[in-house]
Motif scaffolding. Structure first.
Motif, PDB file in Angstrom:
ATOM      1  N   ILE A   1       0.839  -1.200   0.000  1.00  0.00           N
ATOM      2  CA  ILE A   1       0.000   0.000   0.000  1.00  0.00           C
ATOM      3  C   ILE A   1       0.873   1.248   0.000  1.00  0.00           C
ATOM      4  CG2 ILE A   1      -1.659   1.347   1.351  1.00  0.00           C
ATOM      5  CD1 ILE A   1      -2.873  -1.246   2.325  1.00  0.00           C
ATOM      6  N   ALA A   2       1.905   1.245   0.824  1.00  0.00           N
ATOM      7  CA  ALA A   2       2.780   2.417   0.930  1.00  0.00           C
ATOM      8  C   ALA A   2       3.497   2.720  -0.376  1.00  0.00           C
ATOM      9  CB  ALA A   2       3.793   2.202   2.056  1.00  0.00           C
ATOM     10  N   SER A   3       3.849   1.682  -1.131  1.00  0.00           N
ATOM     11  CA  SER A   3       4.655   1.896  -2.339  1.00  0.00           C
ATOM     12  C   SER A   3       3.842   2.076  -3.606  1.00  0.00           C
ATOM     13  CB  SER A   3       5.614   0.714  -2.534  1.00  0.00           C
ATOM     14  OG  SER A   3       4.887  -0.495  -2.718  1.00  0.00           O
ATOM     15  N   PHE A   4       2.559   1.676  -3.597  1.00  0.00           N
ATOM     16  CA  PHE A   4       1.760   1.790  -4.830  1.00  0.00           C
ATOM     17  C   PHE A   4       0.422   2.482  -4.625  1.00  0.00           C
ATOM     18  CE2 PHE A   4      -1.479  -0.081  -7.718  1.00  0.00           C
ATOM     19  CZ  PHE A   4      -1.016   0.483  -8.906  1.00  0.00           C
ATOM     20  N   ASP A   5      -0.423   1.921  -3.794  1.00  0.00           N
ATOM     21  CA  ASP A   5      -1.793   2.418  -3.682  1.00  0.00           C
ATOM     22  C   ASP A   5      -1.851   3.839  -3.115  1.00  0.00           C
ATOM     23  OD1 ASP A   5      -3.306  -0.204  -4.365  1.00  0.00           O
ATOM     24  OD2 ASP A   5      -1.865  -0.784  -2.842  1.00  0.00           O
ATOM     25  N   ASN A   6      -0.972   4.157  -2.173  1.00  0.00           N
ATOM     26  CA  ASN A   6      -0.929   5.519  -1.664  1.00  0.00           C
ATOM     27  C   ASN A   6      -0.605   6.518  -2.766  1.00  0.00           C
ATOM     28  OD1 ASN A   6      -1.600   4.831   0.933  1.00  0.00           O
ATOM     29  ND2 ASN A   6       0.457   5.043   1.774  1.00  0.00           N
ATOM     30  N   LEU A   7       0.288   6.118  -3.668  1.00  0.00           N
ATOM     31  CA  LEU A   7       0.652   6.999  -4.781  1.00  0.00           C
ATOM     32  C   LEU A   7      -0.529   7.169  -5.744  1.00  0.00           C
ATOM     33  CD1 LEU A   7       4.269   5.720  -5.519  1.00  0.00           C
ATOM     34  CD2 LEU A   7       3.555   7.660  -4.098  1.00  0.00           C
ATOM     35  N   VAL A   8      -1.283   6.093  -5.945  1.00  0.00           N
ATOM     36  CA  VAL A   8      -2.492   6.193  -6.770  1.00  0.00           C
ATOM     37  C   VAL A   8      -3.484   7.160  -6.122  1.00  0.00           C
ATOM     38  CG1 VAL A   8      -4.480   4.945  -7.685  1.00  0.00           C
ATOM     39  CG2 VAL A   8      -2.214   3.887  -7.744  1.00  0.00           C
ATOM     40  N   MET A   9      -3.647   7.045  -4.803  1.00  0.00           N
ATOM     41  CA  MET A   9      -4.557   7.931  -4.078  1.00  0.00           C
ATOM     42  C   MET A   9      -4.152   9.395  -4.249  1.00  0.00           C
ATOM     43  SD  MET A   9      -5.451   8.002   0.011  1.00  0.00           S
ATOM     44  CE  MET A   9      -3.727   8.249   0.478  1.00  0.00           C
ATOM     45  N   VAL A  10      -2.875   9.684  -4.099  1.00  0.00           N
ATOM     46  CA  VAL A  10      -2.401  11.060  -4.277  1.00  0.00           C
ATOM     47  C   VAL A  10      -2.622  11.519  -5.714  1.00  0.00           C
ATOM     48  CG1 VAL A  10      -0.361  12.552  -4.293  1.00  0.00           C
ATOM     49  CG2 VAL A  10      -0.709  10.934  -2.416  1.00  0.00           C
TER      50      VAL A  10
END
Length: 328
Positions: free
Chosen positions: A282-291
């Motif tokens: 989540i920290a390396s991919f999904d969080n970036l998608v969210m941003v």
């Protein structure tokens, strides 16, 4: 199969019904004590549609399932923008005119960046959770000051529109003009709603864990998708109804307010009650998608561009693409 889907579906139903009863009862109780309708709208009603995410994430964290706990938060924010705003814009194109909403959109991006930075560098400790919750208190206070001046400057923000969206769908959440009757009835409704929400969260998390184990799907993917979409059903319903009523600002504000709540309130409360690390995926991919999707939607608002039907369709297609990348 029965042991998996019954808890999942039953959990979703209990969360939605219990959350509605909880807000209805709390509004009635607060009205009996003379709390102003504005304060009720910005707090009790504003928090109402975030109850399913809160209970689900906290319970998942308590049983040691951080993928579901934080996947639910991040996945809900992604679904709110790509899925719910996309569907809403397909139903009726949006033009975001409110300066306050554009400001709140910037706050949404800021807290998404904050969460992403923290998740990539350190565990979600209790003190961080307290900081997140205090930041939300400050945000709500600023919103109250803003809405108190609405008679002279009618430019409503996201937190106000979030409560308006729910009240438009469910008149039972509107504070009564002249509260009457015994306080015991709304108290019982509040307690009953809270009980259903807790039970619903328990069933949903149990079902999600069983689903992940039975089908070889990671708990993180389950939290980012099935759980996140399920707990976002209140936002879906309220935003779609606002779009059908041609209330573009309300539909947009409902999503912006929900995303801010998800990170500061639910993320903060989860860290306070059950501190731990956000899963690396989540920290390396999904969080970036969210941003990324948060920035995208704020660009629409700041530039004055309408979210046309084709843009809504593009957002929806983006969500389908996101699901394709996640699912094995």
């Amino acid at each position: 199969m029965f042991d998996i889907w019954l808890p999942l579906v039953g959990g979703f139903v209990l969360l939605v019904v219990g959350g509605d009863l909880l807000v209805r009862g709390a509004v009635q109780v607060a009205s009996r004590f003379g709390v102003s309708p504005l304060v009720i709208g910005l707090t009790l009603v504003g928090f109402g549609t975030s109850t399913p995410e809160l209970v689900t994430s906290v319970q998942a964290a308590l049983i040691g399932a951080p993928g579901i706990a934080y996947g639910n938060i991040v996945g809900s924010n992604i679904a709110n923008i790509l899925l719910i705003l996309g569907v809403s814009a397909i139903l009726y194109p949006m033009a975001i005119a409110s300066t306050a909403l554009r400001r709140d959109g910037a706050v949404m991006v800021a807290v998404a960046v904050l969460f992403t930075t923290v998740a990539a560098t350190m565990p979600m400790e209790r003190w961080l959770g307290v900081v997140f919750i205090l930041a939300l208190v400050v945000y709500v206070y600023i919103a109250f000051r803003q809405e108190s001046l609405a008679n002279t400057k009618p430019d409503h923000g996201a937190i106000y529109d979030k409560s308006v969206a729910l009240q438009s769908v469910d008149p039972g959440t509107v504070p009564p003009m002249k509260p009457s009757g015994s306080i015991m009835t709304p108290l019982l409704i509040t307690v009953g709603g809270l009980t259903l929400v807790v039970l619903g969260g328990t069933f949903l998390v149990d079902g999600a864990v069983a689903l992940a184990g039975s089908y070889g799907i990671s708990e993180t993917v389950t939290g980012l998708t099935i759980v996140a979409v399920g707990t976002s059903l209140p936002e879906l319903i309220t935003s779609v109804f606002a779009a059908i009523r041609k209330q573009a600002d309300v539909a947009f504000g409902n999503i912006v307010g929900s995303n801010i709540y998800n990170i500061l309130f639910i993320g903060g409360a989860t860290a306070v009650i059950a501190p731990g690390e956000v899963p690396a995926e989540i920290a390396s991919f999904d969080n970036l998608v969210m941003v990324g999707v948060s920035v995208l939607i704020v660009v629409f608002a700041w530039t004055g561009l309408r979210i046309a039907r084709w843009e809504g369709a593009a957002l929806f297609a983006g969500y389908l693409g996101y699901l394709y990348v996640l699912w094995p």
